[in-house]
Write an enzyme that holds these catalytic residues in place. Sequence first.
Site, PDB file in Angstrom:
ATOM      1  N   GLY A  21       0.833 -16.432 -24.353  1.00  0.00           N
ATOM      2  CA  GLY A  21       1.627 -15.305 -24.830  1.00  0.00           C
ATOM      3  C   GLY A  21       0.835 -14.331 -25.670  1.00  0.00           C
ATOM      4  O   GLY A  21       1.343 -13.766 -26.648  1.00  0.00           O
ATOM      5  N   ALA A  22      -0.415 -14.076 -25.284  1.00  0.00           N
ATOM      6  CA  ALA A  22      -1.306 -13.239 -26.096  1.00  0.00           C
ATOM      7  C   ALA A  22      -1.232 -11.761 -25.747  1.00  0.00           C
ATOM      8  O   ALA A  22      -2.078 -10.988 -26.184  1.00  0.00           O
ATOM      9  CB  ALA A  22      -2.746 -13.737 -25.945  1.00  0.00           C
ATOM     10  N   ASN A  23      -0.229 -11.352 -24.978  1.00  0.00           N
ATOM     11  CA  ASN A  23      -0.140  -9.950 -24.585  1.00  0.00           C
ATOM     12  C   ASN A  23       0.577  -9.091 -25.624  1.00  0.00           C
ATOM     13  O   ASN A  23       0.569  -7.862 -25.537  1.00  0.00           O
ATOM     14  CB  ASN A  23       0.566  -9.814 -23.232  1.00  0.00           C
ATOM     15  N   GLY A  25       2.578  -9.163 -29.974  1.00  0.00           N
ATOM     16  CA  GLY A  25       3.010  -9.878 -31.167  1.00  0.00           C
ATOM     17  C   GLY A  25       1.970 -10.784 -31.789  1.00  0.00           C
ATOM     18  O   GLY A  25       0.788 -10.465 -31.883  1.00  0.00           O
ATOM     19  N   GLY A  27       0.690 -13.582 -30.731  1.00  0.00           N
ATOM     20  CA  GLY A  27      -0.354 -14.013 -29.817  1.00  0.00           C
ATOM     21  C   GLY A  27      -1.439 -12.974 -29.643  1.00  0.00           C
ATOM     22  O   GLY A  27      -2.639 -13.304 -29.608  1.00  0.00           O
ATOM     23  N   SER A 137       8.585 -22.643 -36.263  1.00  0.00           N
ATOM     24  CA  SER A 137       9.223 -21.516 -36.935  1.00  0.00           C
ATOM     25  C   SER A 137      10.060 -22.026 -38.090  1.00  0.00           C
ATOM     26  O   SER A 137      10.510 -23.192 -38.095  1.00  0.00           O
ATOM     27  CB  SER A 137      10.120 -20.764 -35.936  1.00  0.00           C
ATOM     28  N   TYR A 163      17.410 -21.664 -30.178  1.00  0.00           N
ATOM     29  CA  TYR A 163      16.060 -21.288 -30.604  1.00  0.00           C
ATOM     30  C   TYR A 163      15.532 -22.290 -31.628  1.00  0.00           C
ATOM     31  O   TYR A 163      14.390 -22.765 -31.528  1.00  0.00           O
ATOM     32  CB  TYR A 163      16.055 -19.880 -31.194  1.00  0.00           C
TER      33      TYR A 163
END
Length: 292
Positions: A21-23, A25, A27, A137, A163
């Site tokens: 998920g490094a695309n 935020g 990440g 989280s 979540y």
Amino acid sequence: MSGWSIADMPDQRGRRIVVTGANSGLGEQTARALGRAGADVVLACRNVEKAQRVADEIGANATVAALDLADLGSVRAFADGFEGADVLVNNAGVMALPLGRTADGFEMQIGTNFLGHFALTGLILDRIGDRVVTLSSLAHNVARLDIDDLNWERRKYNRWVAYGDSKIADLMMALELADRLRQAGSSTVSLAAHPGYAATELQTRTESPIDWVMKLGNMTPLAQSASDGALPTLYAATAPDAANGTFYGPGSLGGMRGAPAVAGYRSVADDPAVRGRLWATAEELTGVSYGV
């Protein structure tokens, strides 16, 4: 650890680090910081076009790999082509979505945030040389985890509890893996991290009026930047003294902001019986068994 910042991060040249998920935020900020420190960074993302734009800005030491954690077929395809890394950062996630299902029929949040990362880690663990860092989280505190109904097939769906469930499951996975690695005498370690209250795009994709509340919250002094929110992850991924089985998060304002520190968590995450049941259920649902 007191006051730790990116300036304290060791040189990462010669190390290969995978960030899911490094695309965008957290990440993205994690990948950018690691790239600046010299690491060869793999941006493992569902949105490869967006990830490629980030990789191009990082430079020649960044590459992109397709990975959709909401599809076990994609997870297995990534694992089949995986050649190894020093560090795996399990960062990707979705938050507070309406009830939806992954390609394999899992509730979208538990399926993406937890089961996808559980399968990924198990499939490539033998090729991770140093450490696995899994993001949890503060929302793990609102979890009402029902291991017999992880996928919300019997309970009335609550997006925020779902979540929280996924995030306490991530924390339990990291802690259980740490114990198993320790018992196996492995040199690989498992750690967990959380970003506190970091202003990212994740909070504005709930597809509900809460998006506007979160946007306003992101503009208050309570929220820190995504780059600051990434600090606990970066500490866990790079600090020589980051310890196996430890949970790191911001050290100020009840864990909402500040420099990395050891974070507290709900005692249920340390219950070996609960962790064992969750682990066995995840193995059954994903079809992935660990070698430790």
